[in-house]
Design an enzyme around this catalytic site. Structure first.
Site, mmCIF file in Angstrom:
data_model
loop_
_atom_site.group_PDB
_atom_site.id
_atom_site.type_symbol
_atom_site.label_atom_id
_atom_site.label_comp_id
_atom_site.label_asym_id
_atom_site.label_seq_id
_atom_site.Cartn_x
_atom_site.Cartn_y
_atom_site.Cartn_z
ATOM 1 N N GLU A 40 0.957 -1.272 -0.079
ATOM 2 C CA GLU A 40 -0.068 -0.017 0.016
ATOM 3 C C GLU A 40 0.981 1.208 -0.171
ATOM 4 O O GLU A 40 0.445 2.324 -0.637
ATOM 5 C CB GLU A 40 -0.842 -0.085 1.249
ATOM 6 C CG GLU A 40 -1.946 -1.123 1.265
ATOM 7 C CD GLU A 40 -1.766 -2.382 1.644
ATOM 8 O OE1 GLU A 40 -2.256 -3.365 1.618
ATOM 9 O OE2 GLU A 40 -0.425 -2.586 2.037
ATOM 10 N N PHE B 117 -11.781 -7.407 13.501
ATOM 11 C CA PHE B 117 -10.752 -7.955 12.568
ATOM 12 C C PHE B 117 -10.446 -6.828 11.821
ATOM 13 O O PHE B 117 -11.247 -6.229 10.951
ATOM 14 C CB PHE B 117 -11.048 -9.201 12.151
ATOM 15 C CG PHE B 117 -9.919 -9.725 11.149
ATOM 16 C CD1 PHE B 117 -8.865 -10.164 11.535
ATOM 17 C CD2 PHE B 117 -10.296 -9.642 9.686
ATOM 18 C CE1 PHE B 117 -7.915 -10.394 10.815
ATOM 19 C CE2 PHE B 117 -9.404 -10.219 8.809
ATOM 20 C CZ PHE B 117 -8.050 -10.685 9.114
ATOM 21 N N GLN B 118 -9.341 -6.403 11.405
ATOM 22 C CA GLN B 118 -8.545 -5.562 10.700
ATOM 23 C C GLN B 118 -9.239 -4.114 10.833
ATOM 24 O O GLN B 118 -9.530 -3.425 9.757
ATOM 25 C CB GLN B 118 -8.549 -5.920 9.153
ATOM 26 C CG GLN B 118 -7.709 -6.998 8.926
ATOM 27 C CD GLN B 118 -7.667 -7.297 7.331
ATOM 28 O OE1 GLN B 118 -8.303 -7.169 6.412
ATOM 29 N NE2 GLN B 118 -6.388 -7.762 7.098
ATOM 30 N N LYS C 124 -17.828 -1.054 5.484
ATOM 31 C CA LYS C 124 -18.308 -1.875 4.276
ATOM 32 C C LYS C 124 -20.083 -2.161 4.114
ATOM 33 O O LYS C 124 -20.381 -2.158 3.052
ATOM 34 C CB LYS C 124 -17.891 -3.519 4.662
ATOM 35 C CG LYS C 124 -17.854 -4.493 3.865
ATOM 36 C CD LYS C 124 -17.082 -5.680 4.300
ATOM 37 C CE LYS C 124 -17.213 -6.780 3.001
ATOM 38 N NZ LYS C 124 -16.383 -8.172 3.312
ATOM 39 N N MET D 61 24.499 8.941 2.152
ATOM 40 C CA MET D 61 24.297 10.000 2.752
ATOM 41 C C MET D 61 24.785 10.016 4.337
ATOM 42 O O MET D 61 25.260 10.857 5.149
ATOM 43 C CB MET D 61 23.010 10.730 2.678
ATOM 44 C CG MET D 61 23.134 12.059 3.008
ATOM 45 S SD MET D 61 23.895 13.531 2.171
ATOM 46 C CE MET D 61 23.273 13.548 0.734
#
Length: 586
Positions: free
Chosen positions: A52, A114-115, A164, A482
């Site tokens: 993502e 969940f999630q 949802k 760097m």
């Protein structure tokens, strides 16, 4: 005229109505209704990323190279949290993104389902605005409003969190007649009195300098054209932030090069010595200003920015103009032509001669080698062999990023995409994928370091799946370059964990991703290897083995002023420091 449809169908219809042709996403349970609705249409192309964070960076590359809004679709919980780095990057660099996130059903919000995560709470400080849609009646308005917020005023990312059950619910969809926000109406037209005062101050200047930033790029191609016109009619020198490269052609004689920590000698000393500074669309960040109490100490300061909060935030200015750079530049030109000011040509010519003396120092020079590829030489050859092509360049973050800014000379806006504010390692490859999808017939190159490229290397699968001919040009010095440089110069040479151990064989890694791998370590063979990379019709990983301990100069150490630069010295191991009058001190 309204239609009855599900929330998921509303999402797809709204994207179509907004002219979205490309969507970067990764499916999950909380967004499957939207993915199902997407299955039944062909106007919006979905690009399956492998992470993502990569989705948001790809959307950034798409947005920055095309001028459109980048769009992202991710699931709830880890899908949303994985997007946070990209959202923060887009916020810092003012990139218009609309990120659609799935959420658990409304009756489960707050139950540790969940999630589930508090997406709105988590993204509140890394977005320009965010929404949690709890009613199907609000969804059409929110979808269109998000695009307005993302691209108007100072651009930035907007998150829409959609539970949802809202995606399954049915309601009435109609595209709003006015695609606006009821209270967010950013000021684009500058105050005419302040613009006239600014032009009057510019006309009296003896040592002026334009200081341009990403705001000129974000204001569109017309803003860059107007900048070029204003530079021609005033004759003033121009420097730029990292984000502003390309607004003025690097070949323009008024161009001083990039400003700041790794900027040119002439740009930094001009900023230190100027008497009138005109800041166009830059925010006075610390990598530009250095030590604030020593920043451009003798100048009267003009600041043009569309974000009112940027005016006087870091540096107090004499004239602050809130407005879109395109609008303000057009008004400045009109006032200048109307006034026909009598300039102090004697003083301005003396200023130009002084700048020429500084420019003659050639602060980006380096000691080349016939035995090993110097990273600066690699960028120079890459530029020379691609300058006649339609090319877009992204970078990762580190020494290679600064060398690219110094030695790849951009002539047009929107051709340079890098992570400026957040400095996100792993930005370049997904951003290159986004730019390539926006410009399928152009050459897109990610200039990378061997450490940064591994941060989002999984996106090579995306490039392979969609047959995107992106070219990854790795300056491989086997260090976090760097980090190693700072450890050498500022931490007594204690190289704590800056060595890139257990590196992959990048040629074999390319082949594992069904791409082409090329390796080069011989300066004499570099041109032919670059041509091979350019000519190959698919994705390429180019492993360019460069000198391991090369430092990126000039450099203003953290907390120092513009006239306290470290410059390269090819007579020995010492580096040169510049005093307030431009005199070299060993």
């Amino acid at each position: 005229m309204s239609e009855t449809m599900t929330g998921a169908e509303m999402v797809i219809r709204a994207l179509q109505d907004q002219g979205v042709d490309t969507l970067f996403g990764y499916p999950g349970g909380a967004v499957l209704p939207i993915y199902d609705a997407m299955f039944h249409q062909e106007k919006v192309k979905h690009v399956l990323v492998r992470h993502e964070q990569g989705a948001v960076h790809a959307a950034e590359g798409y947005a920055r190279s095309s001028g459109k809004v980048g769009v992202v679709l991710v699931t709830s919980g880890p899908g949303a949290t994985n997007a946070v780095t990209g959202l923060t990057d887009a916020l810092m660099d003012s990139i218009p993104i609309v990120c659609l996130t799935g959420q658990v059903p409304t009756h489960l919000i707050g139950s540790d389902a969940f999630q589930e995560c508090d997406t709105v709470g988590i993204t509140r400080h890394c977005t320009k605005h965010n929404y949690l849609v709890k009613r199907i009646e609000d969804l059409p308005r929110v979808l269109h409003e998000a695009f307005y917020v993302a691209q108007n005023g100072r651009p930035g990312p907007v998150v829409i969190d959609i539970p949802k059950d809202i995606q399954f619910a049915s309601g009435e969809y109609a595209r709003p007649k006015e695609n606006q926000h009821k209270s967010y109406r950013p000021q684009t037209k500058g105050d005419t009195t302040k613009i006239r005062a600014a032009v009057e101050l510019m006309a009296k200047a003896k040592k002026p300098v334009f200081y341009t930033g990403g705001g000129v790029i974000n204001a569109g191609p017309e803003a860059s054209r107007l900048l070029r016109e204003l530079v021609q009619i005033t004759g003033f020198p121009v420097t730029s932030t990292l984000m502003g490269l390309g607004a003025l052609p690097a070949s323009d004689p008024h161009w001083l090069g990039m400003l700041g920590m790794h900027g040119s000698y002439e740009a930094n000393l001009a900023m230190h010595g100027c008497d009138v500074m005109i800041n166009l669309g830059a925010r006075f960040d610390d990598r530009i200003t250095g030590r604030l109490d020593a920043f451009s100490p003798h100048s009267r300061k003009i600041h043009v920015d569309i974000d009112p909060s940027s005016i006087n935030k870091n540096v107090k200015v004499d004239i602050g103009i809130v407005g879109d750079c395109r609008e303000v530049l057009a008004d400045m030109i009109a006032v200048w032509k109307e006034m026909k000011p009598q300039l102090n040509t004697v003083a301005l010519n003396d200023w130009r001669r002084q700048i020429d003396v500084w420019r003659a120092r050639k602060s980006f020079s380096y000691e080349n080698s016939k035995e090993i590829i110097k990273p600066q030489y690699a960028i120079e050859r890459l530029y020379q062999l691609t300058k006649d092509r339609d090319v877009y360049v992204t970078t990762e973050v580190g020494q290679h990023q600064m060398w690219a800014a110094q030695h790849f000379h951009f002539q047009e806006p929107n051709r340079w995409m890098t992570s400026g504010g957040l400095g996100t390692m792993g930005y370049g490859l997904p951003a290159a994928i986004g730019a390539q999808l926006a410009h399928p017939n152009s050459l897109v190159i990610d200039i990378a370091g061997e450490a940064s490229i591994l941060m989002n290397m999984q996106e090579m699968s995306t490039a392979a799946q969609y047959r995107l001919p992106v070219k990854i040009f790795i300056l491989n010095n086997e260090y976090m370059g760097m980090v190693r440089q700072w450890q050498e110069l500022l931490h007594g040479g204690r190289y704590s964990e800056s060595y890139s151990a257990a590196l992959p064989d990048f040629v074999k890694l390319a082949e594992a991703y069904h791409a082409k791998g090329i390796r080069c370590s011989d300066p004499a063979k570099l041109d032919d290897a670059i041509r091979e990379m350019i000519d190959y019709p698919g994705p390429v990983i180019f492993d360019c083995l460069v000198s391991k301990e090369e430092n990126c100069f000039p450099m203003i150490p953290s907390g120092k002023a513009h006239n306290e630069m470290i410059l390269p010295d090819f007579t020995g191991d010492t580096k040169t420091v510049i005093d307030a009058k431009g005199k070299e001190l060993v």
